[in-house]
Write an enzyme that holds these catalytic residues in place. Structure first.
Site, PDB file in Angstrom:
ATOM      1  N   GLY A   1      -0.409   4.854  -1.205  1.00  0.00           N
ATOM      2  CA  GLY A   1      -1.463   5.574  -0.485  1.00  0.00           C
ATOM      3  C   GLY A   1      -0.942   6.799   0.250  1.00  0.00           C
ATOM      4  O   GLY A   1       0.243   7.149   0.158  1.00  0.00           O
TER       5      GLY A   1
ATOM      6  N   TYR B   1     -15.169  -0.278   8.365  1.00  0.00           N
ATOM      7  CA  TYR B   1     -13.729  -0.015   8.520  1.00  0.00           C
ATOM      8  C   TYR B   1     -13.309  -0.213   9.975  1.00  0.00           C
ATOM      9  O   TYR B   1     -12.326  -0.899  10.281  1.00  0.00           O
ATOM     10  CB  TYR B   1     -13.466   1.416   8.062  1.00  0.00           C
ATOM     11  CG  TYR B   1     -12.089   1.964   8.312  1.00  0.00           C
ATOM     12  CD1 TYR B   1     -10.965   1.362   7.760  1.00  0.00           C
ATOM     13  CD2 TYR B   1     -11.910   3.124   9.078  1.00  0.00           C
ATOM     14  CE1 TYR B   1      -9.698   1.894   7.970  1.00  0.00           C
ATOM     15  CE2 TYR B   1     -10.657   3.660   9.282  1.00  0.00           C
ATOM     16  CZ  TYR B   1      -9.550   3.049   8.734  1.00  0.00           C
ATOM     17  OH  TYR B   1      -8.306   3.573   8.944  1.00  0.00           O
TER      18      TYR B   1
ATOM     19  N   ARG C   1      -1.218  -1.296  -8.070  1.00  0.00           N
ATOM     20  CA  ARG C   1      -0.734  -0.895  -9.391  1.00  0.00           C
ATOM     21  C   ARG C   1       0.709  -0.396  -9.304  1.00  0.00           C
ATOM     22  O   ARG C   1       1.063   0.294  -8.347  1.00  0.00           O
ATOM     23  CB  ARG C   1      -1.614   0.231  -9.958  1.00  0.00           C
ATOM     24  CG  ARG C   1      -2.831  -0.291 -10.704  1.00  0.00           C
ATOM     25  CD  ARG C   1      -3.789   0.828 -11.032  1.00  0.00           C
ATOM     26  NE  ARG C   1      -4.446   1.310  -9.818  1.00  0.00           N
ATOM     27  CZ  ARG C   1      -5.504   0.728  -9.258  1.00  0.00           C
ATOM     28  NH1 ARG C   1      -6.035  -0.348  -9.805  1.00  0.00           N
ATOM     29  NH2 ARG C   1      -6.043   1.202  -8.151  1.00  0.00           N
TER      30      ARG C   1
ATOM     31  N   GLY D   1       0.840  -1.203   0.000  1.00  0.00           N
ATOM     32  CA  GLY D   1       0.000   0.000   0.000  1.00  0.00           C
ATOM     33  C   GLY D   1       0.871   1.247   0.000  1.00  0.00           C
ATOM     34  O   GLY D   1       0.501   2.284   0.551  1.00  0.00           O
TER      35      GLY D   1
ATOM     36  N   ASP E   1       2.293  -1.780  -4.415  1.00  0.00           N
ATOM     37  CA  ASP E   1       0.875  -1.415  -4.357  1.00  0.00           C
ATOM     38  C   ASP E   1       0.163  -2.235  -5.425  1.00  0.00           C
ATOM     39  O   ASP E   1       0.824  -2.916  -6.216  1.00  0.00           O
ATOM     40  CB  ASP E   1       0.685   0.097  -4.581  1.00  0.00           C
ATOM     41  CG  ASP E   1      -0.550   0.616  -3.865  1.00  0.00           C
ATOM     42  OD1 ASP E   1      -1.625   0.011  -4.044  1.00  0.00           O
ATOM     43  OD2 ASP E   1      -0.448   1.583  -3.103  1.00  0.00           O
TER      44      ASP E   1
HETATM   45  N1  SER Z   1      -8.504   8.863   8.510  1.00  0.00           N
HETATM   46  C1  SER Z   1      -9.321   7.708   8.703  1.00  0.00           C
HETATM   47  C2  SER Z   1     -10.667   7.888   8.132  1.00  0.00           C
HETATM   48  O1  SER Z   1     -11.134   8.994   8.156  1.00  0.00           O
HETATM   49  C3  SER Z   1      -9.439   7.392  10.155  1.00  0.00           C
HETATM   50  O2  SER Z   1      -8.477   6.465  10.457  1.00  0.00           O
HETATM   51  O3  SER Z   1     -11.256   6.950   7.719  1.00  0.00           O
END
Ligand code: SER
Length: 314
Positions: A12, A138, A37, A9, A35
């Site tokens: 990112g 998440y 790509r 990653g 990553d």
């Molecule tokens: N920056 C992240 C988000 O906003 C929080 O870990 O998802």
């Protein structure tokens, strides 16, 4: 043992800045950035963390000793596609845990987040060990990840270390899919001399950190004496806390014409469930964590450098 680092990653928001810093410390030839790509400009090789065989071959071929596993779908994007977020965040971590166990990788970094928090916390001072009842996929995936990290440490002795990042703000790279991304976008609007439309409510306070502090925290934790680490789920780290109206006011001290308009959307509902301030005393005690940037320094350094990010946007 010779250090050979794999970053997953690396393209990112945190990956780009972390790769640069790790290359400066360990020499470019010892840091392999990957990553989904390939990216020639940033010397990023293609590697899909969901492809366990490819990951195994990579780690074995390059005799990797440390992995920084940064690939994940963040809070706002995750709500738009929960199944995909779960698959990438959990299956990806699992592949990293397994390859690290099988090939005896000596250290692994796994980022967690303020999104692990939800109901039944003190939002004004959220301790490290509290109920973790997140409201986003998440957050759920990161709670599960923290517990798997601790499990692999306990059962297999895998030295996996983790931080709960606040919202990360930097000019080095564009964020993507997070609820805290507004605090980067606000500087792009200021630079473009446009009014900023904010997707959070004016008084929604969240914990935030400048990129350089986030990178320093990551490397300090990874270099810390193993015997001193008492937290094997994930460490809270705190740097600053502000609301959209507070950061706008600080920008207005430099640019009185700067204008902000509030149009809260589903991301404000996410932010509502997160703490405003987190208690990072364990990180301070175990590996001497201390941030360098507060809100006023952050606004200064972002305004001085945001042109770099604005040019990447085009
Ligand atoms: N920056 C992240 C988000 O906003 C929080 O870990 O998802």
């Amino acid at each position: 043992m010779h250090t050979k680092i794999l970053i997953i990653g690396a393209g990112g928001q945190i990956g780009l800045a972390l790769t640069r810093k790790l290359k400066a410390i360990y020499e470019s030839k010892n840091v392999l950035a990957t990553d989904l790509r390939a990216d020639e400009e940033n010397e990023i090789l293609p590697l899909d963390v969901l492809d366990s065989q490819a990951l195994y071959t990579f780690v074995k071929t390059y005799q990797i000793t440390e992995i920084y596993h940064l690939a994940a779908i963040l809070s706002a994007s995750g709500e738009l596609n929960p199944q995909k977020a779960w698959k990438i965040n959990i299956d990806g971590l699992f592949n990293v845990l397994e390859v690290s166990r099988e090939l005896k990788v000596s250290k692994v970094f796994f980022p967690s987040t303020i999104a692990v928090f939800g109901d039944h916390i003190d939002q004004s001072n959220c301790a490290n060990y509290v109920p973790l009842l997140p409201k986003t996929v998440y957050g759920i995936s990161k709670v599960a990840g923290e517990l798997w990290a601790a499990y692999y440490f306990d059962k297999f002795g895998l030295d996996i270390r983790s931080l709960r990042y606040p919202g990360v703000i930097g000019y080095q790279s564009l964020p993507g899919g997070g609820t805290t991304d507004y605090a980067v976008d606000i500087f792009l609007a200021d630079f473009a001399q446009k009014p900023f439309e904010c997707f959070l409510a004016a008084d929604r306070a969240l914990p935030m950190i400048f990129m350089d502090d986030a990178i320093d925290a990551t490397i300090s934790l990874m270099q810390a004496d193993k015997a001193k680490l008492t937290v094997r789920t994930s460490y809270n780290i705190h740097a600053m806390s502000f609301t959209p109206s507070e950061i706008a006011a600080e920008i207005q001290r430099h640019n009185p014409k700067f204008d902000i308009i509030y149009k809260p959307d589903f991301r404000d509902e996410i932010a509502k469930t997160w703490p405003a301030i987190i208690d990072d005393s364990l990180a301070r005690q175990d590996w001497q964590w201390k941030p360098k940037y507060d809100l006023s320094k952050l606004v200064q350094v972002m305004r001085d450098n945001i042109h770099q990010l604005a040019s990447k946007q085009q």
